[in-house]
Design a protein around this motif. Structure first.
Motif, PDB file in Angstrom:
ATOM      1  N   ARG A 251       0.847  -1.190   0.000  1.00 54.80           N
ATOM      2  CA  ARG A 251       0.000   0.000   0.000  1.00 54.80           C
ATOM      3  C   ARG A 251       0.886   1.245   0.000  1.00 54.80           C
ATOM      4  O   ARG A 251       1.896   1.296   0.676  1.00 54.80           O
ATOM      5  CB  ARG A 251      -0.916  -0.011   1.224  1.00 54.80           C
ATOM      6  CG  ARG A 251      -2.141  -0.921   1.038  1.00 54.80           C
ATOM      7  CD  ARG A 251      -2.838  -1.230   2.347  1.00 54.80           C
ATOM      8  NE  ARG A 251      -3.220  -0.034   3.099  1.00 54.80           N
ATOM      9  CZ  ARG A 251      -4.294   0.733   2.839  1.00 54.80           C
ATOM     10  NH1 ARG A 251      -5.084   0.427   1.842  1.00 54.80           N
ATOM     11  NH2 ARG A 251      -4.565   1.782   3.576  1.00 54.80           N
ATOM     12  N   MET A 252       0.480   2.247  -0.771  1.00 50.42           N
ATOM     13  CA  MET A 252       1.353   3.404  -0.997  1.00 50.42           C
ATOM     14  C   MET A 252       0.757   4.686  -0.424  1.00 50.42           C
ATOM     15  O   MET A 252      -0.457   4.856  -0.395  1.00 50.42           O
ATOM     16  CB  MET A 252       1.560   3.595  -2.510  1.00 50.42           C
ATOM     17  CG  MET A 252       2.246   2.440  -3.209  1.00 50.42           C
ATOM     18  SD  MET A 252       3.951   2.226  -2.674  1.00 50.42           S
ATOM     19  CE  MET A 252       4.718   3.674  -3.413  1.00 50.42           C
ATOM     20  N   PRO A 253       1.626   5.625  -0.013  1.00 46.11           N
ATOM     21  CA  PRO A 253       1.144   6.948   0.410  1.00 46.11           C
ATOM     22  C   PRO A 253       0.925   7.846  -0.804  1.00 46.11           C
ATOM     23  O   PRO A 253       1.599   8.851  -0.980  1.00 46.11           O
ATOM     24  CB  PRO A 253       2.286   7.458   1.298  1.00 46.11           C
ATOM     25  CG  PRO A 253       3.504   6.805   0.754  1.00 46.11           C
ATOM     26  CD  PRO A 253       3.074   5.477   0.191  1.00 46.11           C
ATOM     27  N   LEU A 254      -0.008   7.442  -1.648  1.00 44.19           N
ATOM     28  CA  LEU A 254      -0.239   8.162  -2.907  1.00 44.19           C
ATOM     29  C   LEU A 254      -1.722   8.390  -3.106  1.00 44.19           C
ATOM     30  O   LEU A 254      -2.551   7.573  -2.696  1.00 44.19           O
ATOM     31  CB  LEU A 254       0.250   7.334  -4.104  1.00 44.19           C
ATOM     32  CG  LEU A 254       1.743   7.123  -4.298  1.00 44.19           C
ATOM     33  CD1 LEU A 254       1.969   6.137  -5.430  1.00 44.19           C
ATOM     34  CD2 LEU A 254       2.429   8.443  -4.595  1.00 44.19           C
ATOM     35  N   GLU A 255      -2.047   9.517  -3.762  1.00 41.10           N
ATOM     36  CA  GLU A 255      -3.396   9.725  -4.273  1.00 41.10           C
ATOM     37  C   GLU A 255      -3.278  10.212  -5.712  1.00 41.10           C
ATOM     38  O   GLU A 255      -2.419  11.022  -6.033  1.00 41.10           O
ATOM     39  CB  GLU A 255      -4.148  10.742  -3.414  1.00 41.10           C
ATOM     40  CG  GLU A 255      -4.471  10.192  -2.033  1.00 41.10           C
ATOM     41  CD  GLU A 255      -5.327  11.140  -1.215  1.00 41.10           C
ATOM     42  OE1 GLU A 255      -6.430  10.736  -0.814  1.00 41.10           O
ATOM     43  OE2 GLU A 255      -4.888  12.275  -0.989  1.00 41.10           O
ATOM     44  N   PRO A 344       2.043  12.831   0.128  1.00 43.14           N
ATOM     45  CA  PRO A 344       1.655  13.802   1.155  1.00 43.14           C
ATOM     46  C   PRO A 344       2.595  15.000   1.231  1.00 43.14           C
ATOM     47  O   PRO A 344       2.162  16.096   1.584  1.00 43.14           O
ATOM     48  CB  PRO A 344       1.705  12.988   2.450  1.00 43.14           C
ATOM     49  CG  PRO A 344       1.477  11.576   2.014  1.00 43.14           C
ATOM     50  CD  PRO A 344       2.141  11.457   0.679  1.00 43.14           C
ATOM     51  N   PHE A 400       7.971   7.954   5.217  1.00 45.62           N
ATOM     52  CA  PHE A 400       6.622   8.123   5.744  1.00 45.62           C
ATOM     53  C   PHE A 400       6.435   7.339   7.047  1.00 45.62           C
ATOM     54  O   PHE A 400       5.410   7.451   7.699  1.00 45.62           O
ATOM     55  CB  PHE A 400       5.583   7.750   4.694  1.00 45.62           C
ATOM     56  CG  PHE A 400       5.669   8.650   3.485  1.00 45.62           C
ATOM     57  CD1 PHE A 400       5.150   9.932   3.540  1.00 45.62           C
ATOM     58  CD2 PHE A 400       6.329   8.239   2.344  1.00 45.62           C
ATOM     59  CE1 PHE A 400       5.266  10.785   2.458  1.00 45.62           C
ATOM     60  CE2 PHE A 400       6.452   9.093   1.257  1.00 45.62           C
ATOM     61  CZ  PHE A 400       5.918  10.370   1.319  1.00 45.62           C
ATOM     62  N   ARG A 401       7.449   6.538   7.392  1.00 50.28           N
ATOM     63  CA  ARG A 401       7.476   5.910   8.715  1.00 50.28           C
ATOM     64  C   ARG A 401       8.335   6.744   9.674  1.00 50.28           C
ATOM     65  O   ARG A 401       7.936   7.031  10.793  1.00 50.28           O
ATOM     66  CB  ARG A 401       8.041   4.480   8.621  1.00 50.28           C
ATOM     67  CG  ARG A 401       8.094   3.742   9.966  1.00 50.28           C
ATOM     68  CD  ARG A 401       8.786   2.389   9.829  1.00 50.28           C
ATOM     69  NE  ARG A 401      10.182   2.516   9.451  1.00 50.28           N
ATOM     70  CZ  ARG A 401      11.168   2.796  10.308  1.00 50.28           C
ATOM     71  NH1 ARG A 401      10.892   2.959  11.595  1.00 50.28           N
ATOM     72  NH2 ARG A 401      12.411   2.892   9.900  1.00 50.28           N
ATOM     73  N   LEU A 405      10.074  13.894   6.174  1.00 49.38           N
ATOM     74  CA  LEU A 405       9.452  14.316   4.920  1.00 49.38           C
ATOM     75  C   LEU A 405      10.284  15.418   4.259  1.00 49.38           C
ATOM     76  O   LEU A 405      11.053  16.108   4.919  1.00 49.38           O
ATOM     77  CB  LEU A 405       8.037  14.826   5.179  1.00 49.38           C
ATOM     78  CG  LEU A 405       7.081  13.865   5.893  1.00 49.38           C
ATOM     79  CD1 LEU A 405       5.668  14.422   5.884  1.00 49.38           C
ATOM     80  CD2 LEU A 405       7.092  12.487   5.267  1.00 49.38           C
TER      81      LEU A 405
END
Lengths: 416, 101
Positions: A251-255, A344, A400-401, A405
């Motif tokens: 699962r990715m931190p993407l939109e 993000p 992202f952990r 950032l």
């Protein structure tokens, strides 16, 4: 066949009938040393540098559609490196330096034109933000300078710099080495260079599953043209990265958002540079064909539709008409949308994933074109060695952990 | 532009009246202090981003001002249903309760 004065003259005399195909249309083999998913600019550049700098030639680039048919063919081709944070400056400046020699490197005219990128300030916050960028850039050895409204007008004479508009221009930041390039030529040039070194570029070949061995490591892919074995996969799928990564249960931190652009009817040269305004959200340049190339913002919602709402484009055109009154009566020829994968912190993700053998290069959001050569170059290093390139290291998925950032979103306060 | 039915106002209104609120049904962990960094990062940053039916939050900013949830096909952008915040997501195959394009 190389492009040279002699060959161009020879082909001209022969009616241009002797030019060979620019790249081979390959059939998929049963196995490769590495597979790159996605034949856009970033994927093809990765393949090119893998072959050229790391000697990895038994590789394939799989593309579900046609080469360069995604965001590579849908962007507004702006190149610049005037980012705020050191990590971003390093990777985008790495790309600009590669752009400067790219046509010669590829023996293919990518039409890189360092015509200058001018970013407008309309209020005190803009002035602070742009001057902060200028100082940060100068400390990093990246050119960026402050212009008064009169100087901005002298650099781009169709720009309305009077007090008469709704948001008057109070200054501008100019990166003279910024500019544009020909988006298709970048994909074609890298494809030609990679193919000549033995890389298989396989179009109309959609990856439908990622195979894993008993230990969980990557063992191959299933595609619409059959299964292919490999121990190393680089996912360079832009807006569809979440979909491809889900095949390996990552699962990715993407939109993914639609981003639109549009071009006007072609007119004689009237604009010598790129002008961007983040505050009233408009940016424009003129292509060598004469079309004005205009970028709009993203829609507010996630989508894979490759179309956006008309009100988004309208909003941008209202700003364009204010900034450039002389273009008000031009007609728009085409508009279109691409799907951009946004992180993000608005910075890309380049590197390893929790799955052994699976690497990812994504999250370039609304501004990936400018990074194409640098992105491919550092990702090739990461794929070949298994270790992140020093420039790519801060852009790990793991940030992202850890919380480290690279917040270009807060730095610019807008999409860029 | 989307045409979105606000389940509170019970009216289909243009998208301009609404603010998008991202993925729906992301529950804040009951006791964040007990989470490790990976789980907290997952809550903060990781999103499903599906190609197909997505459950998402919208706020009727220029209307009642309230948050509600929406099922939308992210390939066609067709809205399948809207429903109040706190309610479970309806079955996307069931007849649509929220009209709109």
């Amino acid at each position: 066949m190389r492009f040279s004065f002699l060959n161009v003259a020879r082909q001209a005399l022969a009616g241009n009938s002797g030019w060979p195909e620019q790249w081979r249309s390959a059939e998929p083999k049963a196995a490769y040393d590495a597979i790159i998913i996605g034949a856009g600019g970033h994927g093809l550049a990765t393949a090119y540098y893998l072959a050229k700098e790391h000697g990895l030639t038994n590789i394939a680039v799989l593309e579900k559609g046609w080469l360069g048919g995604g965001n590579t063919g849908r962007n507004t081709t702006i190149i610049r490196s005037n980012y705020l944070w050191e990590e971003s400056e390093a990777i985008y400046e790495h790309a600009v330096k590669l752009w400067e020699g790219l046509s010669r490197e590829l023996n293919y005219n990518v039409m890189y034109s360092a015509r200058g990128v001018m970013m407008l300030a309309h209020n005190q916050h803009d002035v602070h933000s742009l001057k902060r960028h200028i100082h940060a850039n100068r400390l990093a050895g990246i050119d960026n300078e402050w212009l008064t409204p009169a100087e901005a007008n002298a650099f781009c004479q169709i720009l309305e710099t009077s007090e008469a508009i709704r948001y008057p221009i109070v200054g501008a930041a100019l990166q003279r080495r910024g500019g544009t390039a020909r988006h298709d030529a970048v994909a074609w040039g890298y494809a030609r260079g990679a193919s000549a070194r033995g890389v298989d570029i396989i179009q109309n070949c959609e990856v439908t599953a990622i195979r894993r061995d008993a230990g969980g490591a990557v063992s191959g892919v299933e595609t619409t043209r059959g299964a292919i074995a490999t121990k190393k996969i680089g996912v360079v799928a832009a807006g569809h990265t979440s979909v491809v990564m889900a095949m390996a249960d990552v699962r990715m931190p993407l939109e993914s958002y639609p981003l639109q652009a549009l071009v006007s009817e072609p007119v004689k040269p009237l604009m010598p540079c790129v002008v961007m305004s983040n505050t009233i959200h408009a940016y424009m340049s003129q292509s060598d064909k004469g079309e004005l190339v205009i970028g709009a913002g993203t829609d507010s919602y996630t989508s894979y539709s490759q179309t956006g709402g008309l009100h988004i484009a309208t909003h941008t055109l209202e700003a364009i008409c204010e900034l450039f009154p002389m273009v008000r009566r031009l007609r728009m020829l085409r508009n279109w949308g691409g799907i951009v994968d946004v992180t993000p912190d608005r910075s890309p993700i380049i590197g390893r994933t929790p799955v052994a053998g699976l690497f990812v290069n994504c999250g370039w959001g609304t501004g990936g074109f400018k990074a194409t050569p640098g992105s491919g170059h550092v990702f090739a290093h990461t794929l070949a060695t298994g270790e992140p390139h020093p420039i790519a290291a801060p852009f790990s998925l793991d940030r992202f952990r850890t919380g480290r950032l690279i917040d270009e979103a807060a730095a610019a306060a807008v999409a860029h | 532009m989307l045409l979105i039915r606000c389940p509170y106002c019970d009216m289909a209104r243009p998208e301009l009246e609404f603010r998008y609120g991202g993925q729906a049904h992301v529950a804040r962990p009951a006791d964040p202090a007990t989470l490790d960094d990976a789980a907290w990062g997952e809550f903060l940053y990781v999103r499903s981003n599906p190609r197909g039916v997505a459950a998402e939050r919208w706020r009727h900013a220029a209307g009642c001002g309230r948050f509600f949830n929406c099922l939308r096909d992210t390939v066609s952008d067709r809205i399948l249903a809207t429903y109040p915040a706190g309610a479970p997501a309806p079955d996307p195959a069931a007849p649509a309760s929220g009209s709109g394009r």
